[in-house]
Design a protein around this motif. Sequence first.
Motif, short mmCIF file in Angstrom:
data_model
loop_
_atom_site.label_atom_id
_atom_site.label_comp_id
_atom_site.label_asym_id
_atom_site.label_seq_id
_atom_site.Cartn_x
_atom_site.Cartn_y
_atom_site.Cartn_z
N PRO A 117 0.81 -1.23 0.00
CA PRO A 117 0.00 0.00 0.00
C PRO A 117 0.85 1.28 0.00
O PRO A 117 0.48 2.27 -0.64
CB PRO A 117 -0.82 -0.13 1.28
N HIS A 118 1.98 1.25 0.70
CA HIS A 118 2.89 2.41 0.71
C HIS A 118 3.38 2.72 -0.70
O HIS A 118 3.40 3.89 -1.13
CB HIS A 118 4.07 2.10 1.64
N PHE A 119 3.76 1.68 -1.45
CA PHE A 119 4.27 1.90 -2.80
C PHE A 119 3.15 2.29 -3.77
O PHE A 119 3.38 3.06 -4.71
CB PHE A 119 5.00 0.64 -3.28
N GLU A 120 1.95 1.76 -3.55
CA GLU A 120 0.82 2.16 -4.40
C GLU A 120 0.52 3.65 -4.24
O GLU A 120 0.28 4.36 -5.23
CB GLU A 120 -0.42 1.33 -4.03
N GLN A 121 0.55 4.12 -2.99
CA GLN A 121 0.30 5.54 -2.76
C GLN A 121 1.43 6.40 -3.33
O GLN A 121 1.19 7.46 -3.91
CB GLN A 121 0.13 5.79 -1.27
N ALA A 122 2.68 5.91 -3.18
CA ALA A 122 3.81 6.65 -3.73
C ALA A 122 3.73 6.73 -5.26
O ALA A 122 4.06 7.76 -5.87
CB ALA A 122 5.12 5.98 -3.31
N GLN A 123 3.28 5.65 -5.90
CA GLN A 123 3.14 5.66 -7.35
C GLN A 123 2.16 6.73 -7.80
O GLN A 123 2.39 7.44 -8.79
CB GLN A 123 2.68 4.28 -7.84
N ARG A 124 1.05 6.85 -7.07
CA ARG A 124 0.05 7.86 -7.44
C ARG A 124 0.62 9.28 -7.31
O ARG A 124 0.18 10.20 -8.00
CB ARG A 124 -1.21 7.69 -6.60
#
Length: 314
Positions: A117-124
Amino acid sequence: MAERLGTLVFSSDFDDFATWKNALQAQLPDLQVVHASAIERPEDVRYAMVWKPPAGFFERLLGLQLIINLGAGVDALVARSDLPPGIPITRITDPQMSRMMAGYVLFAVLRHARDIPHFEQAQRRGEWAYRHPRAPDETTVAVLGLGQLGAMAAHEVQRQGFRTLGWSRTLRQIDGVQCFSGMETLDDVLGQADIVVLMLPATPHTHQLLDRNRLMRMRQGAALVNVARGSLVDQAAMVDLLRSGHIGAATLDVFTQEPLPRDDALWSLPNVLVTPHLASVAIPASSAQQIAANIVRVAQGLDPDNRVDAERGY
């Protein structure tokens, strides 16, 4: 045989009638399988295969001998006012359902353990936000509910090297899993876990088992995975704690109201993954043999296997 077996009626808005009919008749060619919308002689119906049938569904089925629940959870069924007394209810315990559920739980645990989830948010945000991975044994996973589905899920989690705790009403033994039982141990289990997985049945005893106070017993930033029933959790309190960060993230397959309303806050929380109650479903090809065997047992005057205790709710 055809006269002795009689008719099975099917009622579900979530399952394909033709697929189930073909799977059952491959096992029992003489069994008449009809959709609930096409019943011509309700008095001939001996078996009902259902998932959340409409109100009053059972009132016309005066010759009913067996109810087959299309799934593992029977809470909605046993709470009905039109449920005929004394008629055995069975659940499907297909090993394929257990594997499907274990796969979903393992996906959710790995997703949180690897900080996806941390990386998904960072991608956005278009941000290269490196976070160093942790060794599996540095993460503690607590599986609450160790029935057939929960036990297999806990087994799969521990096989990946996670420190795995199990909690249930009565003590279980699962290789590689540290098992606890009884309400007096629940808060301690919650306090040890980095990821909490809910796999308990919905009963009066488990209704909002994770209320606000018990959710606060979770570690700061711990993740919550619910593949059981929405009624196990105080959903409003969960939303508040997800917003505050006390609950770091959640993977949710079940909800207090389903389908989840379009305006529900859970849809827009960046630390929540919502899936539409699909963690595990009954598969006709692999479940039909078990169902057919129970139909034959009942037709022969025997008790069916995998019978539900309606009073306990599972």
